[in-house]
Design a protein around this motif. Structure first.
Motif, PDB file in Angstrom:
ATOM      1  N   LEU A   7       0.840  -1.185   0.000  1.00  0.00           N
ATOM      2  CA  LEU A   7       0.000   0.000   0.000  1.00  0.00           C
ATOM      3  C   LEU A   7       0.877   1.237   0.000  1.00  0.00           C
ATOM      4  CD1 LEU A   7      -2.702  -0.943   2.657  1.00  0.00           C
ATOM      5  CD2 LEU A   7      -2.967  -0.863   0.185  1.00  0.00           C
ATOM      6  N   ALA A   8       0.519   2.199  -0.836  1.00  0.00           N
ATOM      7  CA  ALA A   8       1.222   3.469  -0.842  1.00  0.00           C
ATOM      8  C   ALA A   8       0.778   4.255   0.389  1.00  0.00           C
ATOM      9  CB  ALA A   8       0.909   4.238  -2.110  1.00  0.00           C
ATOM     10  N   VAL A   9       1.705   4.899   1.036  1.00  0.00           N
ATOM     11  CA  VAL A   9       1.415   5.661   2.249  1.00  0.00           C
ATOM     12  C   VAL A   9       1.578   7.142   1.963  1.00  0.00           C
ATOM     13  CG1 VAL A   9       2.150   6.111   4.628  1.00  0.00           C
ATOM     14  CG2 VAL A   9       2.127   3.780   3.742  1.00  0.00           C
ATOM     15  N   SER A  10       0.608   7.932   2.423  1.00  0.00           N
ATOM     16  CA  SER A  10       0.689   9.384   2.331  1.00  0.00           C
ATOM     17  C   SER A  10       1.076   9.923   3.699  1.00  0.00           C
ATOM     18  CB  SER A  10      -0.654   9.965   1.897  1.00  0.00           C
ATOM     19  OG  SER A  10      -0.983   9.542   0.597  1.00  0.00           O
ATOM     20  N   ARG A  11       1.793  11.062   3.701  1.00  0.00           N
ATOM     21  CA  ARG A  11       2.291  11.614   4.966  1.00  0.00           C
ATOM     22  C   ARG A  11       2.099  13.121   4.988  1.00  0.00           C
ATOM     23  NH1 ARG A  11       7.461  13.432   6.261  1.00  0.00           N
ATOM     24  NH2 ARG A  11       8.236  12.528   4.331  1.00  0.00           N
ATOM     25  N   CYS A  12       1.679  13.632   6.141  1.00  0.00           N
ATOM     26  CA  CYS A  12       1.544  15.073   6.356  1.00  0.00           C
ATOM     27  C   CYS A  12       2.926  15.649   6.653  1.00  0.00           C
ATOM     28  CB  CYS A  12       0.597  15.342   7.523  1.00  0.00           C
ATOM     29  SG  CYS A  12       0.483  17.096   7.954  1.00  0.00           S
ATOM     30  N   ALA A  19      -0.985   7.574   6.773  1.00  0.00           N
ATOM     31  CA  ALA A  19      -2.066   6.611   6.545  1.00  0.00           C
ATOM     32  C   ALA A  19      -1.975   6.189   5.086  1.00  0.00           C
ATOM     33  CB  ALA A  19      -3.427   7.233   6.840  1.00  0.00           C
ATOM     34  N   PRO A  20      -2.527   5.031   4.753  1.00  0.00           N
ATOM     35  CA  PRO A  20      -2.509   4.603   3.357  1.00  0.00           C
ATOM     36  C   PRO A  20      -3.172   5.645   2.450  1.00  0.00           C
ATOM     37  CG  PRO A  20      -3.197   2.796   4.757  1.00  0.00           C
ATOM     38  CD  PRO A  20      -3.147   4.030   5.626  1.00  0.00           C
ATOM     39  N   SER A  21      -2.644   5.810   1.267  1.00  0.00           N
ATOM     40  CA  SER A  21      -3.228   6.742   0.302  1.00  0.00           C
ATOM     41  C   SER A  21      -4.659   6.338  -0.001  1.00  0.00           C
ATOM     42  CB  SER A  21      -2.410   6.745  -0.984  1.00  0.00           C
ATOM     43  OG  SER A  21      -1.101   7.189  -0.721  1.00  0.00           O
ATOM     44  N   GLY A  22      -5.549   7.306  -0.016  1.00  0.00           N
ATOM     45  CA  GLY A  22      -6.951   7.043  -0.301  1.00  0.00           C
ATOM     46  C   GLY A  22      -7.744   6.510   0.876  1.00  0.00           C
ATOM     47  N   ASP A  23      -7.109   6.348   2.026  1.00  0.00           N
ATOM     48  CA  ASP A  23      -7.779   5.816   3.210  1.00  0.00           C
ATOM     49  C   ASP A  23      -8.813   6.823   3.732  1.00  0.00           C
ATOM     50  OD1 ASP A  23      -7.278   3.501   5.344  1.00  0.00           O
ATOM     51  OD2 ASP A  23      -7.713   5.361   6.444  1.00  0.00           O
ATOM     52  N   ASP A  24      -9.848   6.303   4.383  1.00  0.00           N
ATOM     53  CA  ASP A  24     -10.882   7.166   4.953  1.00  0.00           C
ATOM     54  C   ASP A  24     -10.365   8.041   6.095  1.00  0.00           C
ATOM     55  OD1 ASP A  24     -12.784   6.253   3.184  1.00  0.00           O
ATOM     56  OD2 ASP A  24     -13.621   4.774   4.563  1.00  0.00           O
ATOM     57  N   ALA A  25      -9.181   7.765   6.592  1.00  0.00           N
ATOM     58  CA  ALA A  25      -8.600   8.581   7.664  1.00  0.00           C
ATOM     59  C   ALA A  25      -8.312   9.999   7.175  1.00  0.00           C
ATOM     60  CB  ALA A  25      -7.320   7.947   8.185  1.00  0.00           C
ATOM     61  N   SER A  45      -3.679  20.461   7.975  1.00  0.00           N
ATOM     62  CA  SER A  45      -2.784  20.917   6.924  1.00  0.00           C
ATOM     63  C   SER A  45      -3.130  20.232   5.597  1.00  0.00           C
ATOM     64  CB  SER A  45      -1.337  20.581   7.286  1.00  0.00           C
ATOM     65  OG  SER A  45      -0.464  20.902   6.218  1.00  0.00           O
ATOM     66  N   THR A  46      -2.876  20.919   4.504  1.00  0.00           N
ATOM     67  CA  THR A  46      -3.008  20.316   3.171  1.00  0.00           C
ATOM     68  C   THR A  46      -1.626  20.071   2.557  1.00  0.00           C
ATOM     69  OG1 THR A  46      -3.287  22.500   2.178  1.00  0.00           O
ATOM     70  CG2 THR A  46      -5.307  21.272   2.718  1.00  0.00           C
ATOM     71  N   ASN A  47      -0.594  20.217   3.354  1.00  0.00           N
ATOM     72  CA  ASN A  47       0.775  19.969   2.890  1.00  0.00           C
ATOM     73  C   ASN A  47       1.080  18.486   3.051  1.00  0.00           C
ATOM     74  OD1 ASN A  47       3.325  20.437   1.948  1.00  0.00           O
ATOM     75  ND2 ASN A  47       4.084  21.420   3.805  1.00  0.00           N
ATOM     76  N   ILE A  48       0.620  17.693   2.082  1.00  0.00           N
ATOM     77  CA  ILE A  48       0.648  16.243   2.150  1.00  0.00           C
ATOM     78  C   ILE A  48       1.490  15.692   1.005  1.00  0.00           C
ATOM     79  CG2 ILE A  48      -0.770  14.134   2.141  1.00  0.00           C
ATOM     80  CD1 ILE A  48      -1.500  16.076   4.432  1.00  0.00           C
ATOM     81  N   ILE A  49       2.336  14.714   1.297  1.00  0.00           N
ATOM     82  CA  ILE A  49       2.996  13.939   0.254  1.00  0.00           C
ATOM     83  C   ILE A  49       2.114  12.721   0.030  1.00  0.00           C
ATOM     84  CG2 ILE A  49       4.939  12.451  -0.343  1.00  0.00           C
ATOM     85  CD1 ILE A  49       6.754  14.300   1.138  1.00  0.00           C
ATOM     86  N   THR A  50       1.566  12.608  -1.169  1.00  0.00           N
ATOM     87  CA  THR A  50       0.646  11.526  -1.473  1.00  0.00           C
ATOM     88  C   THR A  50       1.395  10.384  -2.140  1.00  0.00           C
ATOM     89  OG1 THR A  50      -1.110  13.123  -1.772  1.00  0.00           O
ATOM     90  CG2 THR A  50      -1.508  10.939  -2.650  1.00  0.00           C
ATOM     91  N   GLY A  51       1.336   9.217  -1.529  1.00  0.00           N
ATOM     92  CA  GLY A  51       1.919   8.032  -2.131  1.00  0.00           C
ATOM     93  C   GLY A  51       1.031   7.540  -3.249  1.00  0.00           C
TER      94      GLY A  51
END
Length: 52
Positions: A7-12, A19-25, A45-51
């Protein structure tokens, strides 16, 4: 040999929430002129690196 999908992970970048990219979190905000943006549920924040 089969590989296990990961799973690709996105990070603030503001607070480090992950949390996983696209997750309901993740929250979603609609910004006029920019469209849909991912928002951190911890710090808003909207400063997110999206996996991907």
């Amino acid at each position: 040999m089969a590989s296990t999908p990961t799973l690709a992970v996105s990070r603030c970048l503001n607070c480090g929430f992950e949390a996983p990219s696209g997750d309901d979190a993740w929250l979603e905000v609609h910004v006029p002129g920019l469209g849909r943006m991912t928002q951190c549920p911890d710090c808003n924040s909207t400063n997110i690196i999206t996996g991907r």
